[in-house]
Structures are given as structure tokens and as C-alpha cells.
Motif scaffolding. Structure first.
Motif, short mmCIF file in Angstrom:
data_model
loop_
_atom_site.label_atom_id
_atom_site.label_comp_id
_atom_site.label_asym_id
_atom_site.label_seq_id
_atom_site.Cartn_x
_atom_site.Cartn_y
_atom_site.Cartn_z
N UNK A 1 0.84 -1.21 0.00
CA UNK A 1 0.00 0.00 0.00
C UNK A 1 0.87 1.26 0.00
N UNK A 2 1.88 1.28 0.87
CA UNK A 2 2.75 2.45 0.96
C UNK A 2 3.50 2.67 -0.34
N UNK A 3 3.95 1.60 -0.96
CA UNK A 3 4.71 1.74 -2.21
C UNK A 3 3.83 2.24 -3.35
N UNK A 4 2.55 1.90 -3.34
CA UNK A 4 1.64 2.46 -4.34
C UNK A 4 1.49 3.96 -4.13
N UNK A 5 1.41 4.37 -2.87
CA UNK A 5 1.29 5.80 -2.60
C UNK A 5 2.56 6.54 -3.01
N UNK A 6 3.70 5.97 -2.69
CA UNK A 6 4.96 6.61 -3.08
C UNK A 6 5.05 6.73 -4.60
N UNK A 7 4.56 5.73 -5.30
CA UNK A 7 4.65 5.73 -6.77
C UNK A 7 3.83 6.84 -7.39
N UNK A 8 2.67 7.15 -6.81
CA UNK A 8 1.83 8.20 -7.41
C UNK A 8 2.39 9.60 -7.14
N UNK A 9 3.37 9.70 -6.23
CA UNK A 9 4.01 10.98 -5.98
C UNK A 9 5.12 11.28 -6.98
N UNK A 10 5.49 10.28 -7.76
CA UNK A 10 6.55 10.43 -8.74
C UNK A 10 5.97 10.93 -10.07
N UNK A 11 6.82 11.06 -11.08
CA UNK A 11 6.36 11.48 -12.40
C UNK A 11 5.26 10.53 -12.89
N UNK A 12 4.27 11.11 -13.56
CA UNK A 12 3.11 10.30 -13.98
C UNK A 12 3.51 9.13 -14.88
N UNK A 13 2.91 8.01 -14.60
CA UNK A 13 2.93 6.84 -15.49
C UNK A 13 1.62 6.12 -15.28
N UNK A 14 1.18 5.31 -16.23
CA UNK A 14 -0.13 4.68 -16.13
C UNK A 14 -0.26 3.83 -14.86
N UNK A 15 -1.50 3.72 -14.38
CA UNK A 15 -1.74 3.01 -13.13
C UNK A 15 -1.39 1.53 -13.24
N UNK A 16 -1.60 0.94 -14.40
CA UNK A 16 -1.26 -0.48 -14.52
C UNK A 16 0.24 -0.70 -14.33
N UNK A 17 1.06 0.28 -14.71
CA UNK A 17 2.50 0.16 -14.47
C UNK A 17 2.81 0.30 -12.98
N UNK A 18 2.08 1.17 -12.30
CA UNK A 18 2.29 1.35 -10.86
C UNK A 18 1.96 0.06 -10.10
N UNK A 19 0.88 -0.60 -10.49
CA UNK A 19 0.55 -1.87 -9.84
C UNK A 19 1.67 -2.88 -10.01
N UNK A 20 2.19 -2.98 -11.21
CA UNK A 20 3.30 -3.92 -11.47
C UNK A 20 4.52 -3.57 -10.62
N UNK A 21 4.97 -2.33 -10.71
CA UNK A 21 6.25 -1.98 -10.07
C UNK A 21 6.16 -2.00 -8.56
N UNK A 22 5.06 -1.52 -7.98
CA UNK A 22 4.95 -1.50 -6.52
C UNK A 22 4.80 -2.90 -5.95
#
Length: 221
Positions: A45-66
Motif C-alpha cells: 500500500x505504501x509503495x503504491x502511494x509513493x509511486x503516485x508521488x513520482x512522475x506520472x505513469x499509467x496506473x497499470x504500471x504502478x501496480x506492477x512496479x509497486x
């Protein structure tokens, strides 16, 4: 004057079953010695939040990386298919039981809109699952930014053609929605506190409800 009730989607309208789904997807690897499942899900959960604070990328990529980072942090083998399975699951999530009736009641007086940290193709089916027509469905993909970034809300106001003073924002998310909207000049904010979390005097004023059952009456419907 027009007034619009805006909503966060996942966790507010949609029963966002990402935690249980994640455990199901990686169930064959959860027998690792000393794995604290709750800690793992919280780190995800925390890593998803940290990811949305970075430069925009699609949400499906955020799910994968986090997910990949959380699994590696806890010594779990990550497979690309794990992220794929989560992305595929998100559009299948449906609304909390009281949501459709509450939205229908609100539509007798207000326009209604979604402002969500998601991709257009993911949220489309979630909206279908709710079964109520929204006047606007605004995503991070459209805004090029994620909440809590102010850009997301400003894009929403521009898209809807309203001033913040015409908007009643309703959300479960604290760090994504209620912290950043305190100083936006909204007409009203409503916290759907589904999990009984403590609030904060620092971010008043806001109304608090345990779910959306009482929202129409609160807003005069």
C-alpha cells in the motif's frame, strides 16, 4: 448555481479488494518462513502511494512496479504474471452494497462525478458494475497526475466547468483526498470512514459517515 458531488472511486464507491486478490495471486509463495502477511500488504500500500508521488505513469504500471518492490522487500519471488493478474482483477471489483441507491438519490438534486487514480480502461467497467450514470468520470490518465497532486483536482474542476466552491467532495481516502483538499476552497467535504480510522482536527471542516447510506440525507436529498 450548479453543485456537483465528486467521489473517489476505489475504497469509497468500489469495494477495492486488492489485498485479498494479491494474496490469492501469490498464494503459492506465502509459506515463506517468518513472512508477516499484514506487513507485506501494508508495504505494498505504501509503495503504491509513493509511486503516485513520482512522475506520472499509467496506473497499470504502478501496480506492477509497486507489487514487485513489495515482494522483493519480503523475499518473495515476483513474476510478471502477478502484476498482470492484479491489473485484470481491478475492473471486476463492484460497488459497496449501499452505493447504487445512495447515488440514485443524490442524482435527484446534484450532478455526480468520479475523480479517480486510475486508467480510463480500468475504471470503465467499475462504473458499469455500479450501474448508475455519472455526469463525469475523471481519471489520473486524463489529468496526467495522481491525487494528492493538486493538478488532478484542478483538471477536474476545469473539465466539469465549475469552481471549487461548487464541489462537494466525498472520499474514503485520507492521504489521497482529504489532506490535499483542505485548502482548495471546496463547498463541503465528506469523509466516508469505512474502517473506523481516527480523524484529525487539523483537516477540519469535514463531515464523517461510516458508509454512504446517510449521504443523501446529509446533503438534503
Amino acid at each position: 448555481m450548479r453543485e456537483i458531488v465528486t467521489f473517489d472511486a476505489y475504497g469509497t464507491l468500489i469495494d477495492f479488494q486488492l489485498g485479498p486478490t494479491t494474496l490469492k495471486v501469490i498464494s503459492d509463495r506465502l509459506d515463506l518462513d517468518n513472512l508477516d502477511v499484514d506487513e507485506f500488504l501494508d508495504d505494498f500500500r505504501v509503495m503504491r502511494f509513493q509511486a503516485v508521488l513520482e512522475a506520472y505513469r499509467p496506473y497499470h504500471e504502478i501496480l506492477h512496479s509497486s507489487l514487485q518492490m513489495a515482494m522483493r522487500l519480503h523475499g518473495l519471488e515476483y513474476r510478471e504474471s502477478d502484476g498482470d493478474a492484479l491489473v485484470e482483477a481491478v475492473p471486476t471489483f463492484g460497488p459497496f452494497p449501499e452505493v447504487p441507491d445512495a447515488l440514485r438519490a443524490l442524482k435527484t438534486k446534484y450532478e455526480i462525478a468520479i475523480i479517480s487514480n486510475t486508467d480510463d480502461n480500468l475504471i470503465a467497467r467499475n462504473v458499469e458494475n455500479i450501474g448508475v450514470e455519472f455526469d463525469y468520470v475523471i481519471t489520473a490518465q486524463q489529468a496526467g497526475a495522481y491525487k494528492p497532486d493538486r493538478q488532478t483536482f484542478e483538471h477536474a474542476f476545469k473539465t466539469m466547468g465549475v469552481k471549487p466552491s461548487q464541489v462537494i467532495h466525498t472520499a474514503q481516502g485520507w492521504e489521497y483526498d482529504h489532506i490535499p483538499t483542505r485548502d482548495l476552497g471546496l463547498k463541503r467535504r465528506v469523509w466516508i470512514n469505512r474502517y473506523g480510522n481516527p480523524g484529525s482536527a487539523d483537516y477540519q471542516p469535514y463531515d464523517e459517515l461510516p458508509d454512504m447510506t446517510g449521504l443523501p440525507a446529509l446533503l438534503g436529498c
